[in-house]
Design an enzyme around this catalytic site. Structure first.
Site, PDB file in Angstrom:
ATOM      1  N   ASP A   1       2.581  -3.295   8.221  1.00 56.73           N
ATOM      2  CA  ASP A   1       1.530  -3.156   7.186  1.00 56.73           C
ATOM      3  C   ASP A   1       0.619  -2.080   7.099  1.00 56.73           C
ATOM      4  O   ASP A   1       0.325  -1.374   8.291  1.00 56.73           O
ATOM      5  CB  ASP A   1       0.774  -4.418   6.909  1.00 56.73           C
ATOM      6  CG  ASP A   1       0.083  -4.921   5.566  1.00 56.73           C
ATOM      7  OD1 ASP A   1       0.315  -3.923   4.626  1.00 56.73           O
ATOM      8  OD2 ASP A   1      -0.292  -5.874   5.520  1.00 56.73           O
TER       9      ASP A   1
ATOM     10  N   GLY B   1       0.795  -1.216   0.128  1.00 56.98           N
ATOM     11  CA  GLY B   1       0.225  -0.023   0.040  1.00 56.98           C
ATOM     12  C   GLY B   1       0.957   1.231  -0.107  1.00 56.98           C
ATOM     13  O   GLY B   1       2.064   1.142  -0.057  1.00 56.98           O
TER      14      GLY B   1
ATOM     15  N   GLU C   1      -1.107 -10.878   2.834  1.00 62.19           N
ATOM     16  CA  GLU C   1      -0.858 -10.118   3.916  1.00 62.19           C
ATOM     17  C   GLU C   1      -1.260 -10.943   5.186  1.00 62.19           C
ATOM     18  O   GLU C   1      -0.514 -10.974   6.270  1.00 62.19           O
ATOM     19  CB  GLU C   1      -1.733  -8.855   3.939  1.00 62.19           C
ATOM     20  CG  GLU C   1      -1.232  -7.713   3.005  1.00 62.19           C
ATOM     21  CD  GLU C   1      -2.101  -6.687   2.525  1.00 62.19           C
ATOM     22  OE1 GLU C   1      -1.664  -5.696   2.345  1.00 62.19           O
ATOM     23  OE2 GLU C   1      -3.344  -6.643   2.893  1.00 62.19           O
TER      24      GLU C   1
ATOM     25  N   ALA D   1      -3.645  -0.390   6.637  1.00 59.13           N
ATOM     26  CA  ALA D   1      -5.052  -0.860   6.896  1.00 59.13           C
ATOM     27  C   ALA D   1      -5.808   0.057   6.436  1.00 59.13           C
ATOM     28  O   ALA D   1      -5.379   1.280   6.019  1.00 59.13           O
ATOM     29  CB  ALA D   1      -5.210  -0.919   8.496  1.00 59.13           C
ATOM     30  N   ASP D   2      -7.160  -0.497   6.077  1.00 52.36           N
ATOM     31  CA  ASP D   2      -8.133   0.457   5.512  1.00 52.36           C
ATOM     32  C   ASP D   2      -9.053   0.953   6.748  1.00 52.36           C
ATOM     33  O   ASP D   2      -9.423   2.314   6.601  1.00 52.36           O
ATOM     34  CB  ASP D   2      -8.957  -0.273   4.545  1.00 52.36           C
ATOM     35  CG  ASP D   2      -8.096  -0.747   3.218  1.00 52.36           C
ATOM     36  OD1 ASP D   2      -7.512  -0.086   2.545  1.00 52.36           O
ATOM     37  OD2 ASP D   2      -7.955  -1.988   2.908  1.00 52.36           O
TER      38      ASP D   2
ATOM     39  N   GLY E   1      -8.034  -3.331   0.806  1.00 51.94           N
ATOM     40  CA  GLY E   1      -8.242  -2.180  -0.163  1.00 51.94           C
ATOM     41  C   GLY E   1      -7.414  -2.234  -1.495  1.00 51.94           C
ATOM     42  O   GLY E   1      -7.808  -2.101  -2.497  1.00 51.94           O
TER      43      GLY E   1
ATOM     44  N   LYS F   1      -8.793   6.569   9.544  1.00 52.74           N
ATOM     45  CA  LYS F   1      -9.091   5.171   9.410  1.00 52.74           C
ATOM     46  C   LYS F   1      -9.565   4.659  10.674  1.00 52.74           C
ATOM     47  O   LYS F   1      -9.818   3.440  10.567  1.00 52.74           O
ATOM     48  CB  LYS F   1      -7.800   4.465   8.919  1.00 52.74           C
ATOM     49  CG  LYS F   1      -7.398   4.868   7.115  1.00 52.74           C
ATOM     50  CD  LYS F   1      -6.408   4.098   6.860  1.00 52.74           C
ATOM     51  CE  LYS F   1      -6.137   4.437   5.385  1.00 52.74           C
ATOM     52  NZ  LYS F   1      -5.003   3.618   4.904  1.00 52.74           N
TER      53      LYS F   1
ATOM     54  N   LYS G   1      -8.660  -5.045   6.157  1.00 46.75           N
ATOM     55  CA  LYS G   1      -7.530  -4.981   4.941  1.00 46.75           C
ATOM     56  C   LYS G   1      -8.011  -5.446   3.700  1.00 46.75           C
ATOM     57  O   LYS G   1      -8.927  -5.976   3.533  1.00 46.75           O
ATOM     58  CB  LYS G   1      -6.320  -5.275   5.576  1.00 46.75           C
ATOM     59  CG  LYS G   1      -5.505  -4.750   6.579  1.00 46.75           C
ATOM     60  CD  LYS G   1      -4.188  -5.606   7.204  1.00 46.75           C
ATOM     61  CE  LYS G   1      -3.271  -5.653   5.843  1.00 46.75           C
ATOM     62  NZ  LYS G   1      -3.057  -4.521   4.897  1.00 46.75           N
TER      63      LYS G   1
END
Ligand code: 5RP
Length: 221
Positions: free
Chosen positions: A82, A30, A104, A84-85, A97, A122, A95
């Site tokens: 990582d 991302g 992941e 996150a959405d 998106g 978020k 997650k």
């Protein structure tokens, strides 16, 4: 041209403080993680090796000269960084998106801790209310899985294209959001044809939330 995002950059760069020399880590996917990858390549400690969670991250890692591994070359990872959405204050996540949720999650489960890099907008009280939950499905099962989700109250949309694993993604929004994410994760995993879903429960231990002024708030699970 990629537009610079100072809030995402602040979160991505802050994650470098979690990494120690010689660690083997997961490399998420991302636009926020992209800043972490850049910082790792430029200023990271020595001897760090990484398992990428997507083809996009693998390509970027190669460009940056990072030392990359496949999941079968390592038993455990010290941590994964990582994006996150969505995240709740308890650090349950949505997650996927970017479509990389399956790899992941594999990498997150290999890791002793998941460090989330994100921005304060978020943070939500309930997952999958405003952001649709991505669900990776084997192509053969799209129709049946779609019907199972609709019967449970989800509003489902098929995303264009295929994942790195040759599957498709159903984006599923639940009016009112998901009340019990742990139970919903168990149910979603029980549906035949679902390869993986984007609910990440009890995996994240830290979230670093970056703001445009460069400040970062640290949340712990
Ligand atoms: C990809 C993901 C990403 O981590 C998530 O979509 C957040 O991305 P970004 O940092 O670009 O907002 O889950 O599958």
């Amino acid at each position: 041209m990629v537009v610079d995002d100072p809030a995402k950059r602040a979160a991505g760069v802050a994650a470098l403080d979690e990494v120690r020399a010689g660690m083997t880590i997961g490399l998420g996917t991302g636009s926020t993680v992209a800043y972490f990858l850049d910082a790792l390549a430029a200023d990271g400690p020595s001897g760090v090796r990484g398992v990428p969670t997507s083809e996009a991250t693998r390509r970027r890692g190669e460009e940056l000269g990072l030392d990359l591994l496949a999941p079968d070359e390592v038993d455990r990872l010290d941590l994964v960084v990582d994006g996150a959405d969505e995240l709740t204050p308890a650090l349950d996540l949505t997650k996927g998106g970017g479509g990389a949720l399956l790899r992941e999650k594999v990498v997150a489960e290999m890791s002793d801790g998941m460090v989330v890099v994100a921005t304060p907008d978020k943070v939500v009280d309930r997952l999958a209310e405003s952001f649709a939950l991505p669900i990776e499905v084997v192509p053969f099962a799209v129709g049946p899985v779609r019907r199972r989700l609709a019967a449970r109250g989800y509003v489902v949309q098929l995303r264009d294209g295929h994942t790195d694993n040759g599957n498709v993604i159903l984006d599923a929004r639940l009016p009112g959001g998901i009340e019990q994410p742990g139970e919903e994760a168990t149910w979603l995993s029980s549906v035949a044809g679902v390869a993986e879903h984007g609910l990440f429960i009890d995996l994240a231990v830290v979230a670093l939330l970056g703001r445009p002024d460069g400040t970062v708030t640290r949340l712990e699970a």
